[in-house]
Design a protein around this motif. Structure first.
Motif, mmCIF file in Angstrom:
data_model
loop_
_atom_site.group_PDB
_atom_site.id
_atom_site.type_symbol
_atom_site.label_atom_id
_atom_site.label_comp_id
_atom_site.label_asym_id
_atom_site.label_seq_id
_atom_site.Cartn_x
_atom_site.Cartn_y
_atom_site.Cartn_z
ATOM 1 N N LEU A 106 102.703 124.836 4.925
ATOM 2 C CA LEU A 106 101.849 123.705 4.624
ATOM 3 C C LEU A 106 101.914 123.074 3.249
ATOM 4 C CD1 LEU A 106 98.654 125.018 6.166
ATOM 5 C CD2 LEU A 106 100.099 123.511 7.212
ATOM 6 N N ASP A 107 102.247 121.838 3.151
ATOM 7 C CA ASP A 107 102.163 120.880 2.053
ATOM 8 C C ASP A 107 100.868 120.338 1.503
ATOM 9 O OD1 ASP A 107 104.964 121.541 1.844
ATOM 10 O OD2 ASP A 107 105.493 119.634 2.793
ATOM 11 N N ARG A 108 100.659 119.949 0.521
ATOM 12 C CA ARG A 108 99.408 119.200 0.184
ATOM 13 C C ARG A 108 99.994 117.687 0.168
ATOM 14 N NH1 ARG A 108 94.636 120.636 -2.195
ATOM 15 N NH2 ARG A 108 93.738 119.026 -3.366
ATOM 16 N N HIS A 109 99.481 116.772 1.106
ATOM 17 C CA HIS A 109 99.832 115.561 0.934
ATOM 18 C C HIS A 109 98.897 114.665 0.600
ATOM 19 C CE1 HIS A 109 101.573 111.864 2.467
ATOM 20 N NE2 HIS A 109 100.486 111.493 3.045
ATOM 21 N N LEU A 163 91.164 112.662 -1.270
ATOM 22 C CA LEU A 163 92.057 112.200 -0.034
ATOM 23 C C LEU A 163 93.406 112.763 -0.086
ATOM 24 C CD1 LEU A 163 90.980 108.456 -1.163
ATOM 25 C CD2 LEU A 163 90.045 110.126 0.436
ATOM 26 N N VAL A 164 93.169 113.966 0.054
ATOM 27 C CA VAL A 164 94.668 114.869 0.560
ATOM 28 C C VAL A 164 94.206 115.578 1.512
ATOM 29 C CG1 VAL A 164 95.157 115.019 -2.129
ATOM 30 C CG2 VAL A 164 93.635 116.565 -1.088
ATOM 31 N N VAL A 165 95.506 115.953 2.346
ATOM 32 C CA VAL A 165 95.407 116.745 3.484
ATOM 33 C C VAL A 165 96.632 117.784 3.458
ATOM 34 C CG1 VAL A 165 94.031 114.790 4.849
ATOM 35 C CG2 VAL A 165 96.807 114.881 5.079
ATOM 36 N N ASP A 166 96.432 118.811 4.247
ATOM 37 C CA ASP A 166 97.507 119.667 4.402
ATOM 38 C C ASP A 166 98.212 119.517 5.542
ATOM 39 O OD1 ASP A 166 96.852 121.415 2.340
ATOM 40 O OD2 ASP A 166 95.502 122.510 3.560
ATOM 41 N N LEU A 167 99.709 119.235 5.551
ATOM 42 C CA LEU A 167 100.457 119.008 6.421
ATOM 43 C C LEU A 167 101.770 120.040 6.633
ATOM 44 C CD1 LEU A 167 101.098 115.040 6.026
ATOM 45 C CD2 LEU A 167 99.556 116.387 7.519
#
Length: 129
Positions: A24-27, A43-47
């Motif tokens: 997972l990356d932090r986007h 306002l960050v999500v894991d992708l």
């Protein structure tokens, strides 16, 4: 058997995978010069790195619809959590990403996203000088 050595307790915002097969990356939903603000306001999500973030057909950095979905989610989240109007969101992030229908949905939930009312565009004939 699940490889628990790699399990992080997190999941991809878009597909729900846990990062075992594709880390997972932090986007940052709003990137570039707005990365710090994205961080500040959560306002960050894991992708998933390959599938959902960078290289997949619907990856955030490859697909305009996916990016638009993330921008709309981020604006909605910021407006609700910060108590911002559309004007304030635009002052912070430069653009309104929500449609009129989405703004009406916010109003129906009891959030008053005051619309652009702080300026007007006039014809030259209407200018006072």
């Amino acid at each position: 058997m699940i490889n628990t050595d790699m399990y992080t307790g997190r999941e991809c915002f878009l597909c729900g995978r846990n990062g075992c097969a594709d880390p997972l990356d932090r986007h940052h939903v709003f990137g570039g010069g707005l990365r710090k603000k994205s961080e500040r306001y959560g306002l960050v999500v894991d992708l998933c790195h390959h599938r959902c973030h960078e290289y997949g057909e619907a990856a955030a950095h490859q697909n305009e619809q996916t990016m638009d979905k993330l921008h709309r989610w981020g604006q909605r989240k910021a407006m609700i959590e910060q108590g911002w109007s559309v004007d304030e969101f635009v002052r912070q992030f430069g653009k309104n990403y929500l449609s009129e229908d989405e703004l009406r949905e916010l109003e129906a939930e009891g959030i008053e996203p005051e619309r652009y009312g702080s300026f007007a565009i006039c014809d030259d004939a209407e200018l006072p000088y």
